[in-house]
Design a protein around this motif. Sequence first.
Motif, PDB file in Angstrom:
ATOM      1  N   HIS A  64       0.834  -1.200   0.000  1.00  0.00           N
ATOM      2  CA  HIS A  64       0.000   0.000   0.000  1.00  0.00           C
ATOM      3  C   HIS A  64       0.872   1.254   0.000  1.00  0.00           C
ATOM      4  N   LEU A  65       0.547   2.163  -0.895  1.00  0.00           N
ATOM      5  CA  LEU A  65       1.212   3.463  -0.966  1.00  0.00           C
ATOM      6  C   LEU A  65       0.198   4.530  -0.591  1.00  0.00           C
ATOM      7  N   MET A  66       0.636   5.527   0.163  1.00  0.00           N
ATOM      8  CA  MET A  66      -0.219   6.627   0.577  1.00  0.00           C
ATOM      9  C   MET A  66       0.464   7.926   0.178  1.00  0.00           C
ATOM     10  N   LEU A  67      -0.293   8.820  -0.460  1.00  0.00           N
ATOM     11  CA  LEU A  67       0.206  10.131  -0.851  1.00  0.00           C
ATOM     12  C   LEU A  67      -0.828  11.162  -0.401  1.00  0.00           C
ATOM     13  N   HIS A  68      -0.373  12.200   0.277  1.00  0.00           N
ATOM     14  CA  HIS A  68      -1.281  13.191   0.857  1.00  0.00           C
ATOM     15  C   HIS A  68      -0.918  14.568   0.293  1.00  0.00           C
ATOM     16  N   PHE A  69      -1.917  15.272  -0.245  1.00  0.00           N
ATOM     17  CA  PHE A  69      -1.696  16.569  -0.884  1.00  0.00           C
ATOM     18  C   PHE A  69      -2.544  17.645  -0.220  1.00  0.00           C
ATOM     19  N   ARG A  70      -2.040  18.876  -0.225  1.00  0.00           N
ATOM     20  CA  ARG A  70      -2.709  19.980   0.484  1.00  0.00           C
ATOM     21  C   ARG A  70      -4.052  20.336  -0.132  1.00  0.00           C
ATOM     22  N   ASP A  71      -4.225  20.100  -1.457  1.00  0.00           N
ATOM     23  CA  ASP A  71      -5.491  20.433  -2.102  1.00  0.00           C
ATOM     24  C   ASP A  71      -5.601  19.722  -3.447  1.00  0.00           C
ATOM     25  N   GLY A  72      -6.749  19.918  -4.092  1.00  0.00           N
ATOM     26  CA  GLY A  72      -6.998  19.278  -5.376  1.00  0.00           C
ATOM     27  C   GLY A  72      -6.048  19.705  -6.466  1.00  0.00           C
ATOM     28  N   ASP A  73      -5.634  20.972  -6.448  1.00  0.00           N
ATOM     29  CA  ASP A  73      -4.688  21.443  -7.470  1.00  0.00           C
ATOM     30  C   ASP A  73      -3.343  20.727  -7.350  1.00  0.00           C
ATOM     31  N   ALA A  74      -2.862  20.579  -6.120  1.00  0.00           N
ATOM     32  CA  ALA A  74      -1.586  19.883  -5.915  1.00  0.00           C
ATOM     33  C   ALA A  74      -1.706  18.414  -6.315  1.00  0.00           C
ATOM     34  N   PHE A  75      -2.845  17.802  -5.984  1.00  0.00           N
ATOM     35  CA  PHE A  75      -3.079  16.404  -6.360  1.00  0.00           C
ATOM     36  C   PHE A  75      -3.095  16.249  -7.876  1.00  0.00           C
ATOM     37  N   ARG A  76      -3.844  17.112  -8.563  1.00  0.00           N
ATOM     38  CA  ARG A  76      -3.920  17.037 -10.028  1.00  0.00           C
ATOM     39  C   ARG A  76      -2.560  17.306 -10.651  1.00  0.00           C
ATOM     40  N   SER A  77      -1.829  18.271 -10.096  1.00  0.00           N
ATOM     41  CA  SER A  77      -0.496  18.591 -10.607  1.00  0.00           C
ATOM     42  C   SER A  77       0.422  17.373 -10.508  1.00  0.00           C
ATOM     43  N   TRP A  78       0.353  16.649  -9.384  1.00  0.00           N
ATOM     44  CA  TRP A  78       1.163  15.434  -9.229  1.00  0.00           C
ATOM     45  C   TRP A  78       0.728  14.376 -10.243  1.00  0.00           C
ATOM     46  N   GLN A  79      -0.567  14.172 -10.395  1.00  0.00           N
ATOM     47  CA  GLN A  79      -1.069  13.153 -11.320  1.00  0.00           C
ATOM     48  C   GLN A  79      -0.589  13.417 -12.751  1.00  0.00           C
ATOM     49  N   ASP A  80      -0.470  14.696 -13.109  1.00  0.00           N
ATOM     50  CA  ASP A  80      -0.071  15.080 -14.470  1.00  0.00           C
ATOM     51  C   ASP A  80       1.419  15.365 -14.612  1.00  0.00           C
ATOM     52  N   SER A  81       2.184  15.161 -13.547  1.00  0.00           N
ATOM     53  CA  SER A  81       3.582  15.602 -13.547  1.00  0.00           C
ATOM     54  C   SER A  81       4.511  14.696 -14.360  1.00  0.00           C
ATOM     55  N   PRO A  82       5.551  15.291 -14.943  1.00  0.00           N
ATOM     56  CA  PRO A  82       6.583  14.508 -15.633  1.00  0.00           C
ATOM     57  C   PRO A  82       7.318  13.566 -14.672  1.00  0.00           C
ATOM     58  N   ALA A  83       7.478  13.972 -13.407  1.00  0.00           N
ATOM     59  CA  ALA A  83       8.179  13.121 -12.437  1.00  0.00           C
ATOM     60  C   ALA A  83       7.404  11.825 -12.207  1.00  0.00           C
ATOM     61  N   ARG A  84       6.085  11.925 -12.063  1.00  0.00           N
ATOM     62  CA  ARG A  84       5.249  10.726 -11.885  1.00  0.00           C
ATOM     63  C   ARG A  84       5.297   9.856 -13.147  1.00  0.00           C
ATOM     64  N   ALA A  85       5.176  10.495 -14.315  1.00  0.00           N
ATOM     65  CA  ALA A  85       5.225   9.749 -15.575  1.00  0.00           C
ATOM     66  C   ALA A  85       6.564   9.026 -15.730  1.00  0.00           C
ATOM     67  N   ALA A  86       7.651   9.676 -15.337  1.00  0.00           N
ATOM     68  CA  ALA A  86       8.979   9.054 -15.441  1.00  0.00           C
ATOM     69  C   ALA A  86       9.079   7.834 -14.526  1.00  0.00           C
ATOM     70  N   CYS A  87       8.504   7.928 -13.330  1.00  0.00           N
ATOM     71  CA  CYS A  87       8.523   6.780 -12.413  1.00  0.00           C
ATOM     72  C   CYS A  87       7.775   5.598 -13.010  1.00  0.00           C
ATOM     73  N   PHE A  88       6.614   5.861 -13.607  1.00  0.00           N
ATOM     74  CA  PHE A  88       5.847   4.768 -14.213  1.00  0.00           C
ATOM     75  C   PHE A  88       6.532   4.233 -15.462  1.00  0.00           C
ATOM     76  N   ALA A  89       7.283   5.085 -16.159  1.00  0.00           N
ATOM     77  CA  ALA A  89       8.033   4.616 -17.323  1.00  0.00           C
ATOM     78  C   ALA A  89       9.133   3.643 -16.909  1.00  0.00           C
ATOM     79  N   ARG A  90       9.634   3.786 -15.667  1.00  0.00           N
ATOM     80  CA  ARG A  90      10.691   2.891 -15.161  1.00  0.00           C
ATOM     81  C   ARG A  90      10.128   1.651 -14.455  1.00  0.00           C
ATOM     82  N   ALA A  91       8.812   1.544 -14.353  1.00  0.00           N
ATOM     83  CA  ALA A  91       8.217   0.365 -13.706  1.00  0.00           C
ATOM     84  C   ALA A  91       8.532  -0.869 -14.537  1.00  0.00           C
TER      85      ALA A  91
END
Length: 191
Positions: A64-91
């Motif tokens: 289980h992974l847990m990620l906590h964000f201050r608001d919806g904008d920060a959450f959406r920004s993470w979901q759309d981020s290049p850093a997140r995409a790069a991590c999934f590209a290395r899966a």
Amino acid sequence: MTTQQGELVEQGDEVTLFVARRVEPGYETAFELWAKNILAAASAHEGNLGTGLLRPAGPDTPWHLMLHFRDGDAFRSWQDSPARAACFARADGHHHEVHRHEILGMEGWFATTPGAAQRRPPVRWKMAVASTVAIAPLTVAAAVLLTPHLAGLPVAVRPLVTAPLISGLMTYAALPAVTRLLRRWLFPADS
């Protein structure tokens, strides 16, 4: 913004994302490294309030992974981020998501009964009082009943035993009971 479950996220709502991932046997070490990398990237992301990784409770159970964000904008920004995409590209393809759940602020705690789920959430100070009424007896019971049996465990491990138990009891028993008991006070418009 709307989460994957279709819930409307208001500007100020904190968002907590819980993700369960099943890992193929023999790939646990590789997954743990991947998980630590994606959680580190999330931690560095603007608006992240914390992350966590829980190892499986036994064989054939998910991580289980847990990620906590201050608001919806920060959450959406993470979901759309290049850093997140790069991590999934290395899966490596040896793990997959089996469950995802997004919780909005404290409101998710008060939607634990069918009636409460259909009402406007109570004001935050009332949620804090009701949460205290629900969690206080659980905390005392854990201290009295569990702590003596956990004395042999390292101090850092004890909360890993008690927190899931208290959280489960809080979510499925104590808070629904307190919400029913304090219904007229929490939701005065329904009276």
